[in-house]
Enzyme design. Structure first.
Site, PDB file in Angstrom:
ATOM      1  N   HIS A   1       8.418  -3.937  17.601  1.00  0.00           N
ATOM      2  CA  HIS A   1       7.001  -3.768  17.297  1.00  0.00           C
ATOM      3  C   HIS A   1       6.100  -3.833  18.519  1.00  0.00           C
ATOM      4  CE1 HIS A   1       7.972  -3.688  13.095  1.00  0.00           C
ATOM      5  NE2 HIS A   1       8.706  -4.764  13.268  1.00  0.00           N
TER       6      HIS A   1
ATOM      7  N   ARG B   1      -9.870  -2.591  17.270  1.00  0.00           N
ATOM      8  CA  ARG B   1     -10.083  -2.961  18.675  1.00  0.00           C
ATOM      9  C   ARG B   1      -9.842  -1.741  19.572  1.00  0.00           C
ATOM     10  NH1 ARG B   1      -4.826  -4.321  17.216  1.00  0.00           N
ATOM     11  NH2 ARG B   1      -3.314  -3.146  18.452  1.00  0.00           N
TER      12      ARG B   1
HETATM   13  C1  MV4 Z   1       6.511   0.969   7.325  1.00  0.00           C
HETATM   14  C2  MV4 Z   1       7.708   1.544   7.812  1.00  0.00           C
HETATM   15  C3  MV4 Z   1       8.400   2.383   6.976  1.00  0.00           C
HETATM   16  N1  MV4 Z   1       7.961   2.612   5.718  1.00  0.00           N
HETATM   17  N2  MV4 Z   1       6.105   1.252   6.071  1.00  0.00           N
HETATM   18  C4  MV4 Z   1       5.792  -1.959  11.012  1.00  0.00           C
HETATM   19  C5  MV4 Z   1       4.630  -2.815  11.361  1.00  0.00           C
HETATM   20  C6  MV4 Z   1       3.602  -2.548  10.352  1.00  0.00           C
HETATM   21  N3  MV4 Z   1       2.386  -2.215  11.018  1.00  0.00           N
HETATM   22  C7  MV4 Z   1       4.096  -1.426   9.514  1.00  0.00           C
HETATM   23  N4  MV4 Z   1       5.405  -1.101   9.961  1.00  0.00           N
HETATM   24  C8  MV4 Z   1       6.178  -0.201   9.306  1.00  0.00           C
HETATM   25  N5  MV4 Z   1       5.780   0.135   8.064  1.00  0.00           N
HETATM   26  C9  MV4 Z   1       6.826   2.046   5.298  1.00  0.00           C
HETATM   27  N6  MV4 Z   1       6.424   2.302   4.042  1.00  0.00           N
HETATM   28  C10 MV4 Z   1       8.099   1.248   9.115  1.00  0.00           C
HETATM   29  C11 MV4 Z   1       7.339   0.368   9.875  1.00  0.00           C
HETATM   30  C12 MV4 Z   1       7.823   0.142  11.201  1.00  0.00           C
HETATM   31  C13 MV4 Z   1       7.119   0.580  12.324  1.00  0.00           C
HETATM   32  C14 MV4 Z   1       5.893   1.216  12.223  1.00  0.00           C
HETATM   33  C15 MV4 Z   1       5.199   1.634  13.333  1.00  0.00           C
HETATM   34  C16 MV4 Z   1       5.749   1.431  14.593  1.00  0.00           C
HETATM   35  C17 MV4 Z   1       6.951   0.800  14.724  1.00  0.00           C
HETATM   36  C18 MV4 Z   1       7.644   0.369  13.603  1.00  0.00           C
HETATM   37  C19 MV4 Z   1       8.882  -0.259  13.761  1.00  0.00           C
HETATM   38  C20 MV4 Z   1       9.562  -0.696  12.656  1.00  0.00           C
HETATM   39  C21 MV4 Z   1       9.026  -0.505  11.382  1.00  0.00           C
END
Ligand code: MV4
Length: 511
Positions: free
Chosen positions: A238, A295
């Site tokens: 992340h 931000r």
């Molecule tokens: C998700 C996803 C897949 N499907 N939602 C990670 C942090 C939070 N801000 C939301 N995130 C995610 N939500 C659904 N429905 C995968 C992630 C996610 C991710 C998102 C953006 C950038 C990096 C990531 C790494 C792992 C999981």
């Protein structure tokens, strides 16, 4: 109502504090730094016009103590506070406390920060504004049989998310209905412990999405524009590592659609200032709202470089109550920009933070290169804070030129002392999938499963072999100088052959 800002306190440290101070100087605004014990002689303090000590080294005793920050601002006679990113930047209570102290908080209103900081309310606001979201639901009662039915309806895999979450905390992927109840309880427990708020919700889980975000700017008069997207899929745990603008897969039509969606949720939430609307983009280019960051983001410079806009200057103008100086039709993209986050971390030790004194530090320059650095030679990297030391941001006419210039700039970078992620970035710039623009949030896991990114491709292997051979020859003839101190054996590529000629005619000039 407009109010001219003459003096800004920057409630942050490192590269972002320096970045904001540069905008202040461009605008003739006096800048005020704050610093902890560890940052007594930090670069951001030296760059400021004035500086105030706000406490001991740990950030929860200094940069996060908002009474200390506000007292410093009052003492300095500042008109406004810029929070940078991290620390107090998305703290609605802090924004409110600034207001109450008669200080302009450079960011959205406290109510907006609070609304969008709640991921569940943000999701519901997005739905109201007509943005696409992944199939999902708010959960009232975890034991409700309807919840299980709902999950079946959405279909597995399902992702359990915390309403108070962010940065991946309190998230659980559930592939098997049998694990569903336990995952709900586990996520709720984790969220309760981490945020004091155990509310969770569920979403259809996208397995291999891209992470693409839209930059927005909204003034206090209801005008709101977007500045296209940033591709941020390259992240580990992340933490973003490389970002670029535009995304290699973007089309003008999709940009228009996503940009309009971002502007719509901004308007729905009464947004004021610079902000970012995050989306997940599926393989078929369907996009889904994720969250809003209220931000200035770390990666804002890639947008600045392709749109020719100073986002910090715009934030300040908006905070002064000015109308946006750009209409949507004024915003035109030019070229391509890539940002590499240079962290003081050791990629060979699982990206462990690496601290100490920068015994050597030389930043790259030249066509298209911008380095936002929070350090200079002989700076100390403290253990207390985020280990980002600089951002290398490179512009090219197209993605290919931007990649080649980024490689060149990375070659030029010299750091001794703490280990950095520079070598890691060099490897990614040579990665075939990266070069093809074939990215997802799983890119690093898939391409470098054991962090063994130091896999030399044929080209690098050849360079290393030639360099090693030249090295041997050079040593024998005593005609080579190592062109700089560097710790990595790969830098043998950087040896230079110096031809000393005995019978040079003198041209009489002095050297
Ligand atoms: C998700 C996803 C897949 N499907 N939602 C990670 C942090 C939070 N801000 C939301 N995130 C995610 N939500 C659904 N429905 C995968 C992630 C996610 C991710 C998102 C953006 C950038 C990096 C990531 C790494 C792992 C999981």
């Amino acid at each position: 109502m407009t109010r001219k800002i003459r003096k800004i306190l920057i409630a942050n440290r490192g590269e972002i504090a320096v970045r904001v101070m540069r905008a202040c100087r461009d605008l003739g605004i006096t800048s005020v730094a704050v610093f902890s014990d560890a940052d007594r002689s930090a670069f951001h303090v030296r760059m400021a016009d004035e500086a105030y000590h706000i406490g001991p080294s740990p950030s929860n005793q200094s940069y996060l103590v908002y009474e200390n920050v506000i007292n410093a601002a009052k003492e300095a006679g500042a008109d406004a506070i810029h929070p940078g990113y991290g620390f107090l930047s998305e703290n609605a209570e802090f924004a409110k406390a600034c207001q109450d102290a008669g200080l302009i908080f450079i960011g959205p209103k406290p109510e907006t920060i609070r609304l969008l900081g709640d991921k569940l309310l943000a999701r519901e606001t997005a739905v109201k504004a007509g943005l696409p979201v992944t199939p999902g639901a708010r959960l009232q009662d975890h034991n409700d049989k309807a919840v299980a039915a709902l999950a079946e309806e959405i279909g597995f895999p399902i992702l359990v998310k915390a309403a108070a979450g962010g940065g991946g905390k309190g998230m659980r992927v559930v592939s098997d209905p049998a694990e569903f109840k336990e995952a709900l309880a586990g996520a709720a427990r984790e969220a309760k412990a981490a945020f004091g708020d155990g509310r969770v919700y569920i979403e259809k889980y996208l397995a291999r999405p891209r992470h693409i975000e839209i930059q927005i700017l909204c003034d206090q008069h209801g005008n709101c524009i977007h500045l296209g997207e940033r591709e941020c899929s390259i992240q580990r745990r992340h933490q973003k590592v490389i970002e670029e603008a535009p995304s290699a897969v973007m089309t003008p039509e999709l940009r228009e659609k996503m940009g309009t969606a971002a502007v719509n949720i901004a308007k729905m939430s009464g947004y004021v200032g610079a902000g970012t609307v995050e989306f997940l983009v599926d393989q078929d280019m369907s996009f889904y709202f994720l969250e809003v960051n209220t931000r200035l983001q770390v990666e804002h410079p890639v947008t600045e470089m392709v749109y020719g806009v100073d986002l910090v200057a715009e934030q300040i103008a908006i905070a002064e109550g000015e109308k946006l100086r750009y209409k949507q039709s004024d915003i035109a993209i030019r070229g391509h920009a890539i940002e590499c986050r240079i962290y003081a971390e050791d990629p060979e030790e699982g990206f462990m933070p690496s601290t100490g004194t920068l015994k050597n530090y030389r930043i790259p320059a030249g066509p298209g290169v911008r380095v936002d650095s929070g350090v200079v030679i002989f700076s100390e990297i403290p253990v207390f804070y985020d280990p980002i030391i600089a951002k290398l941001v490179v512009w090219g006419r197209d993605r290919d030129e931007a990649i080649r210039r980024t490689s060149r700039a990375l070659e030029e970078y010299r750091v001794s002392g703490p280990k950095t992620t520079i070598e890691f970035h060099r490897a990614v710039m040579h990665n075939e999938k990266f070069r093809a623009g074939d990215l997802s949030t799983r890119f690093l896991q898939e391409e470098y499963p054991d962090n063994n990114y130091i896999v030399l491709d044929d080209n690098l292997r050849m360079q290393a072999a030639i360099a090693a051979a030249l090295d041997t020859v050079a040593r024998e003839r005593k005609v080579a100088l190592r062109n700089d101190s560097a710790d990595s054996p790969r830098r043998r590529c950087g040896w230079v052959t110096v031809h000393r000629r005995r019978n040079l005619k003198s041209f009489g000039g002095s050297r």
